[in-house]
Motif scaffolding. Structure first.
Motif, PDB file in Angstrom:
ATOM      1  N   LYS A  25       0.840  -1.206   0.000  1.00 24.54           N
ATOM      2  CA  LYS A  25       0.000   0.000   0.000  1.00 24.54           C
ATOM      3  C   LYS A  25       0.870   1.249   0.000  1.00 24.54           C
ATOM      4  O   LYS A  25       0.549   2.255  -0.627  1.00 24.54           O
ATOM      5  N   SER A  26       1.958   1.174   0.717  1.00 25.92           N
ATOM      6  CA  SER A  26       2.930   2.263   0.786  1.00 25.92           C
ATOM      7  C   SER A  26       4.256   1.677   1.223  1.00 25.92           C
ATOM      8  O   SER A  26       4.341   0.505   1.607  1.00 25.92           O
ATOM      9  N   THR A  27       5.305   2.473   1.167  1.00 26.74           N
ATOM     10  CA  THR A  27       6.646   1.996   1.505  1.00 26.74           C
ATOM     11  C   THR A  27       6.905   2.125   3.005  1.00 26.74           C
ATOM     12  O   THR A  27       6.611   3.170   3.589  1.00 26.74           O
ATOM     13  N   GLN A  58       3.968  -1.437  -7.172  1.00 30.94           N
ATOM     14  CA  GLN A  58       3.695  -0.088  -7.666  1.00 30.94           C
ATOM     15  C   GLN A  58       4.066   1.011  -6.672  1.00 30.94           C
ATOM     16  O   GLN A  58       4.586   2.053  -7.063  1.00 30.94           O
ATOM     17  N   ASN A  59       3.779   0.802  -5.400  1.00 30.42           N
ATOM     18  CA  ASN A  59       3.996   1.850  -4.403  1.00 30.42           C
ATOM     19  C   ASN A  59       5.256   1.649  -3.574  1.00 30.42           C
ATOM     20  O   ASN A  59       5.469   2.377  -2.605  1.00 30.42           O
ATOM     21  N   LYS A  61       8.974   2.054  -2.704  1.00 31.87           N
ATOM     22  CA  LYS A  61      10.034   2.993  -3.066  1.00 31.87           C
ATOM     23  C   LYS A  61      11.258   2.876  -2.162  1.00 31.87           C
ATOM     24  O   LYS A  61      12.086   3.772  -2.130  1.00 31.87           O
TER      25      LYS A  61
END
Length: 265
Positions: A25-27, A58-59, A61
């Motif tokens: 969902k996020s890094t 995708q998310n 990083k």
């Protein structure tokens, strides 16, 4: 079926094909949070024992350092490999697919988990889209290696500046070869960094020393190189001694790295 929904990672289990779908969902903000999510992931693996895995990046990083890559290999990958649920195919790949995220530099390091500093027990494939990953796992792709006839070349376009004044360069290349494309970018970036860090050392070599460097890096024998340069083997060894001192190299592999990086200089 939802298996886990953590602060960063979500895991779904598709029972019909015994497949995990892992979505960032996020890094994670730091290495410890990243490790924590992967440990939960491992516990989910042990509970459901999927035979196929897709990672949606995708998310993601986070650029993973070598120490963390080793940690992942020892604590996450090897324990799973030893369970024996994930089988290798005839091409040498395991049914593990990664879908490339927007941050290509981060994905380079994700790929490095399986290649650097040492080869992993698992060999996954990398794809540009989730559908391609699913098709591969479903054995529907006819030929992953075949390039579309109208997209055999690489297209590079300047797209202007972003809000911070940074140049935006768009690169278009066939999605079927996304892994090799990213690896080529990684090699280019590493070589560029190597050149910037060592250009002064290379510039300190004399013209003759550069000739010796080039010939030695190609694997030439000292006697043959000496004859080609019309010098004695003793003189050649003196050149080699000075080259090692100036470049701070100890072996032929390090020598080759210099030769490749500066071959057009």
């Amino acid at each position: 079926m939802n298996v886990y929904k953590g602060p960063y990672l979500e895991i779904k289990f598709e029972e019909e094909n015994q497949r995990f779908i892992n979505y960032w969902k996020s890094t994670p903000n730091n290495i410890e949070e990243f490790k924590s999510e992967l440990l939960v992931y491992l516990s989910c693996l042990e509970k459901f024992n999927p035979i196929q895995i897709i990672w949606l990046q995708q998310n993601f990083k986070h650029q993973i350092d070598d120490e963390t890559k080793i940690w992942v290999e020892i604590n996450i990958l090897r324990p799973r490999f030893e369970k024996g649920y994930i089988k290798i195919d005839k091409e040498g790949y395991h049914p593990i697919a990664f879908v490339v995220g927007q941050d290509v530099l981060s994905h380079m390091e994700v790929m490095g988990v399986f290649d650097e500093p040492n080869p992993s027990v698992f060999k996954p494939k990398h794809f540009a889209t989730e559908q391609e990953a699913r098709d591969w796992l479903n054995h529907k792709l006819i030929d992953l290696k075949a390039e579309p006839k109208n997209k055999t070349s690489t297209e590079i376009a300047y797209k202007g500046l972003d809000e911070d004044g940074n140049a935006i360069i768009e690169i278009k290349k066939s999605a079927t070869d996304i892994a090799n494309t990213i690896k080529s970018f990684k090699r280019a970036l590493e070589e560029n960094d190597f050149i910037k860090s060592n250009v002064e050392k290379y510039a300190s070599l004399t013209k003759r020393e550069k000739e010796v460097l080039k010939l030695l890096s190609k694997g030439g024998k000292q006697k043959e190189i000496a004859e080609e340069l019309f010098i004695s083997t003793h003189t050649l060894r003196e050149h080699w001694k000075k080259i090692k001192q100036k470049l701070d190299v100890q072996n032929t592999n390090e020598l080759i790295k210099y030769s490749i990086a500066f071959q057009s200089k």
